[in-house]
Design an enzyme around this catalytic site. Structure first.
Site, PDB file in Angstrom:
ATOM      1  N   LYS A  31      53.197  37.804  25.249  1.00 41.47           N
ATOM      2  CA  LYS A  31      53.344  37.817  26.720  1.00 41.47           C
ATOM      3  C   LYS A  31      52.067  37.307  27.374  1.00 41.47           C
ATOM      4  O   LYS A  31      52.087  36.455  28.267  1.00 41.47           O
ATOM      5  CB  LYS A  31      53.632  39.233  27.225  1.00 41.47           C
ATOM      6  CG  LYS A  31      53.427  39.396  28.736  1.00 41.47           C
ATOM      7  CD  LYS A  31      53.634  40.806  29.207  1.00 41.47           C
ATOM      8  CE  LYS A  31      52.502  41.738  29.032  1.00 41.47           C
ATOM      9  NZ  LYS A  31      51.448  41.692  30.065  1.00 41.47           N
ATOM     10  N   ASN A  32      50.919  37.812  26.916  1.00 41.14           N
ATOM     11  CA  ASN A  32      49.655  37.508  27.590  1.00 41.14           C
ATOM     12  C   ASN A  32      49.131  36.107  27.303  1.00 41.14           C
ATOM     13  O   ASN A  32      48.215  35.639  27.963  1.00 41.14           O
ATOM     14  CB  ASN A  32      48.612  38.573  27.253  1.00 41.14           C
ATOM     15  CG  ASN A  32      48.960  39.889  27.916  1.00 41.14           C
ATOM     16  OD1 ASN A  32      49.836  39.936  28.790  1.00 41.14           O
ATOM     17  ND2 ASN A  32      48.319  40.958  27.516  1.00 41.14           N
ATOM     18  N   ARG A  88      50.824  41.207  38.471  1.00 42.14           N
ATOM     19  CA  ARG A  88      49.399  40.841  38.460  1.00 42.14           C
ATOM     20  C   ARG A  88      49.158  39.529  37.737  1.00 42.14           C
ATOM     21  O   ARG A  88      48.383  38.689  38.142  1.00 42.14           O
ATOM     22  CB  ARG A  88      48.592  41.915  37.743  1.00 42.14           C
ATOM     23  CG  ARG A  88      48.331  43.146  38.529  1.00 42.14           C
ATOM     24  CD  ARG A  88      47.163  43.824  37.926  1.00 42.14           C
ATOM     25  NE  ARG A  88      46.069  42.909  37.848  1.00 42.14           N
ATOM     26  CZ  ARG A  88      45.270  42.658  38.902  1.00 42.14           C
ATOM     27  NH1 ARG A  88      45.492  43.238  40.034  1.00 42.14           N
ATOM     28  NH2 ARG A  88      44.282  41.810  38.792  1.00 42.14           N
ATOM     29  N   CYS A  97      46.448  48.342  40.205  1.00 45.82           N
ATOM     30  CA  CYS A  97      47.622  48.888  39.507  1.00 45.82           C
ATOM     31  C   CYS A  97      47.235  50.233  38.931  1.00 45.82           C
ATOM     32  O   CYS A  97      46.066  50.637  39.010  1.00 45.82           O
ATOM     33  CB  CYS A  97      48.158  47.915  38.478  1.00 45.82           C
ATOM     34  SG  CYS A  97      47.320  47.962  36.900  1.00 45.82           S
ATOM     35  N   ARG A 150      41.301  46.683  39.465  1.00 46.32           N
ATOM     36  CA  ARG A 150      41.529  45.296  39.006  1.00 46.32           C
ATOM     37  C   ARG A 150      41.242  44.251  40.085  1.00 46.32           C
ATOM     38  O   ARG A 150      42.137  43.485  40.477  1.00 46.32           O
ATOM     39  CB  ARG A 150      42.926  45.144  38.430  1.00 46.32           C
ATOM     40  CG  ARG A 150      43.208  46.153  37.304  1.00 46.32           C
ATOM     41  CD  ARG A 150      44.524  45.952  36.630  1.00 46.32           C
ATOM     42  NE  ARG A 150      44.524  44.783  35.778  1.00 46.32           N
ATOM     43  CZ  ARG A 150      45.561  44.444  35.008  1.00 46.32           C
ATOM     44  NH1 ARG A 150      46.648  45.193  35.027  1.00 46.32           N
ATOM     45  NH2 ARG A 150      45.529  43.389  34.247  1.00 46.32           N
ATOM     46  N   PRO A 151      39.996  44.164  40.569  1.00 43.94           N
ATOM     47  CA  PRO A 151      39.656  43.152  41.573  1.00 43.94           C
ATOM     48  C   PRO A 151      39.736  41.746  40.976  1.00 43.94           C
ATOM     49  O   PRO A 151      39.839  41.592  39.759  1.00 43.94           O
ATOM     50  CB  PRO A 151      38.209  43.511  41.925  1.00 43.94           C
ATOM     51  CG  PRO A 151      37.665  44.185  40.706  1.00 43.94           C
ATOM     52  CD  PRO A 151      38.829  44.933  40.091  1.00 43.94           C
ATOM     53  N   LEU A 181      35.728  37.867  40.258  1.00 43.25           N
ATOM     54  CA  LEU A 181      35.188  36.886  39.296  1.00 43.25           C
ATOM     55  C   LEU A 181      36.001  35.585  39.311  1.00 43.25           C
ATOM     56  O   LEU A 181      35.445  34.496  39.165  1.00 43.25           O
ATOM     57  CB  LEU A 181      35.156  37.499  37.894  1.00 43.25           C
ATOM     58  CG  LEU A 181      34.246  38.717  37.737  1.00 43.25           C
ATOM     59  CD1 LEU A 181      34.489  39.420  36.412  1.00 43.25           C
ATOM     60  CD2 LEU A 181      32.774  38.323  37.884  1.00 43.25           C
ATOM     61  N   ASP A 232      44.667  47.379  25.241  1.00 43.56           N
ATOM     62  CA  ASP A 232      46.145  47.414  25.269  1.00 43.56           C
ATOM     63  C   ASP A 232      46.732  48.134  24.066  1.00 43.56           C
ATOM     64  O   ASP A 232      47.960  48.241  23.959  1.00 43.56           O
ATOM     65  CB  ASP A 232      46.698  45.983  25.341  1.00 43.56           C
ATOM     66  CG  ASP A 232      46.319  45.282  26.627  1.00 43.56           C
ATOM     67  OD1 ASP A 232      46.439  44.046  26.690  1.00 43.56           O
ATOM     68  OD2 ASP A 232      45.875  45.969  27.565  1.00 43.56           O
ATOM     69  N   ARG A 285      58.841  45.088  30.339  1.00 43.04           N
ATOM     70  CA  ARG A 285      57.948  44.039  30.856  1.00 43.04           C
ATOM     71  C   ARG A 285      57.222  43.320  29.719  1.00 43.04           C
ATOM     72  O   ARG A 285      56.840  42.167  29.836  1.00 43.04           O
ATOM     73  CB  ARG A 285      56.879  44.652  31.782  1.00 43.04           C
ATOM     74  CG  ARG A 285      57.346  45.104  33.144  1.00 43.04           C
ATOM     75  CD  ARG A 285      56.129  45.412  34.017  1.00 43.04           C
ATOM     76  NE  ARG A 285      55.078  44.421  33.753  1.00 43.04           N
ATOM     77  CZ  ARG A 285      53.810  44.741  33.501  1.00 43.04           C
ATOM     78  NH1 ARG A 285      53.425  46.001  33.474  1.00 43.04           N
ATOM     79  NH2 ARG A 285      52.922  43.783  33.240  1.00 43.04           N
TER      80      ARG A 285
END
Ligand code: EPZ
Length: 422
Positions: free
Chosen positions: A22-23, A91, A115, A120-121, A124, A306, A398
């Site tokens: 997924k990532n 996100r 979340c 989670r800004p 960067l 994760d 998800r």
């Protein structure tokens, strides 16, 4: 709303095929926006997140066809702003910003917002875009980046918790069509970043150093269509390795990359679970009684955040004290109170969870709070005596393709049910 009903106590046995990552798939799907030619992506997992990303790409004007794990995307003509609600909901969609900025010289998307696992800004990401010459404006819940000409530059992308994965991906994608050379320092080294760089190179990009903390991108005038096969999902693979150990079974993983899982395999060995390579497969089973182990999450190649929750379920079964420290996200212990419903003895002390393991688990109704927490609850339920109902499994869908089908094939007693009155 759907939930799982799991009758525990059955050791898992058999083979499971690991899906595409997924990532890796999400930023690679976004990268297709960098060209007006068609791209063919193979081994794209069929998940609510990837289907969501397809919707976002279509809302930008691209066409997409998803058949049997092969996704053909054609971003012939696109616009620079995506549907507010669509982007806000996932996100991972932040990684359309870099490609839009590179191709259209502007991008306007809704701010992703925090979340349940942390604030989670995206400071960067924006720092990287600004280093390439972009003007950044945040207004009305939107972030807008615009530039007359993207110009190569050096930028340090290390933050509070180290490198940023999607931040590295976004800046790398933006720099592919910039003028001159961009050097990303303190870049994320995750296999998903390397897979994205391989796809971008197949499109004609000039990138060196992906997989190391220093990535060098030499801008090119144009990128073309390409074909790519997404890497296997190392987090899904880790989840099944841990499920084998937790249920005292023996599971063969087909298509997993052991070289992406070294930190996980090392920690599992410490906890009494052996993972060995047999040909192209990985085989997991207990090599002794389960043993306590201390785990600290870190950027790649350290132990992945994760997999923290799933590892906690295993260590709750191991007699003795294990200390799990979460260094990447500030509030990623939502699963602790739900594991306690199943009888686990876990205390949170600041960034650490102290697991007093070895108490037998017993089934109970529990609620999933986020993607990986839900996987941890499924593992604990498989090891527990009696029945467990795991609600809100939309979190799991998800990121895990057909988890209940795969587990049933391994002998698990798991059913997907419709919650009454939900
Ligand atoms: C990716 O998220 C993954 N998501 C996450 O997986 C994963 O947990 C995370 O990397 C870390 O490995 C996808 O790839 C879609 P980060 P990302 O930017 O890129 C801070 C899952 O379960 N930070 O590397 O969003 C941030 O708050 C998901 O599949 C800043 O401070 O994570 C965090 O503490 C969950 N400023 C740390 O860096 C920024 O601009 C690492 O976050 C960006 C990040």
């Amino acid at each position: 709303m759907e939930s799982f009903l799991i009758k525990g106590g059955v050791p898992l046995h058999g083979e499971v095929a690991i899906s595409g990552s997924k990532n890796a798939a999400l930023p690679i799907m976004a990268a297709t926006l960098l060209t007006d030619e068609p791209c063919i992506l193979r081994r794209v997992p069929d998940l609510s997140d990837t289907r969501f990303m397809v919707k976002i790409l279509e809302s930008l004007g691209a066409t997409a066809r998803f058949e049997g794990g092969t996704l053909t995307i054609h971003a012939r003509k696109i616009k620079g702003y995506a549907d507010y609600d669509l982007v806000r909901k996932m996100r991972g969609s932040i990684c359309i910003a870099g490609p839009l900025l590179a191709r259209l010289k502007r991008a306007r998307i809704s701010l992703p917002g925090g979340c349940i696992i942390g604030a989670r800004p995206i400071n960067l990401h924006l720092k990287g875009f600004a280093a390439l010459g972009a003007k950044i404006k945040i207004e009305g819940g939107y972030v807008e980046a615009s530039v007359r000409k993207l110009t190569g530059n050096s930028v340090f992308l290390g933050g509070r918790a180290g490198p940023t994965v999607l931040g590295t991906a976004n800046v790398m994608m933006a720099a592919t069509l910039g003028e001159g050379v961009t050097v990303i320092e303190s870049a994320a080294c995750e296999p998903e970043v390397v897979d994205l760089a391989n796809f971008l190179r197949a499109m004609g990009a000039n990138i060196a150093g992906a997989g190391s903390p220093t990535i060098t991108i030499t801008g090119v005038a144009k990128l073309h269509g390409a074909e790519h096969e997404v890497i296997p999902d190392r987090i899904e693979a880790a989840t099944f390795l841990i499920a084998a150990g937790a249920t005292d079974g023996e599971v063969t993983l087909k298509g997993a990359r052991g070289d992406h899982l070294r930190a996980v395999i090392d920690k599992l060995s410490e906890a009494g679970v052996a993972v060995e390579r047999r040909g192209a497969n990985l085989v997991a089973r207990r090599k002794s009684r389960l043993k306590p182990a201390d785990v600290t999450t870190m950027p790649y190649a350290g132990f992945p955040t994760d997999v923290q929750a799933q590892m906690m379920s295993l260590l709750a079964l191991a007699p003795g004290i294990s200390i799990i420290t979460e260094r990447i996200f500030e509030s990623r212990f939502m699963h602790v109170s739900e594991l306690a419903r199943l009888g686990a003895d876990i205390e949170i002390e600041g960034p650490s969870a102290i697991v007093k393991g070895g108490r037998p688990l017993s089934g109970a109704p529990v609620m999933a709070s986020d993607l990986r927490a839900s996987a941890a609850l499924v593992i604990a339920a498989l090891a527990a005596k009696g029945s467990t109902q795991v609600t809100r499994i939309y979190h799991l869908d998800r990121g895990y393709e057909g988890m209940d089908l795969k587990l049933r094939k391994l002998g698990a007693r798991i059913e997907r049910t419709e919650e009454q009155g939900a």
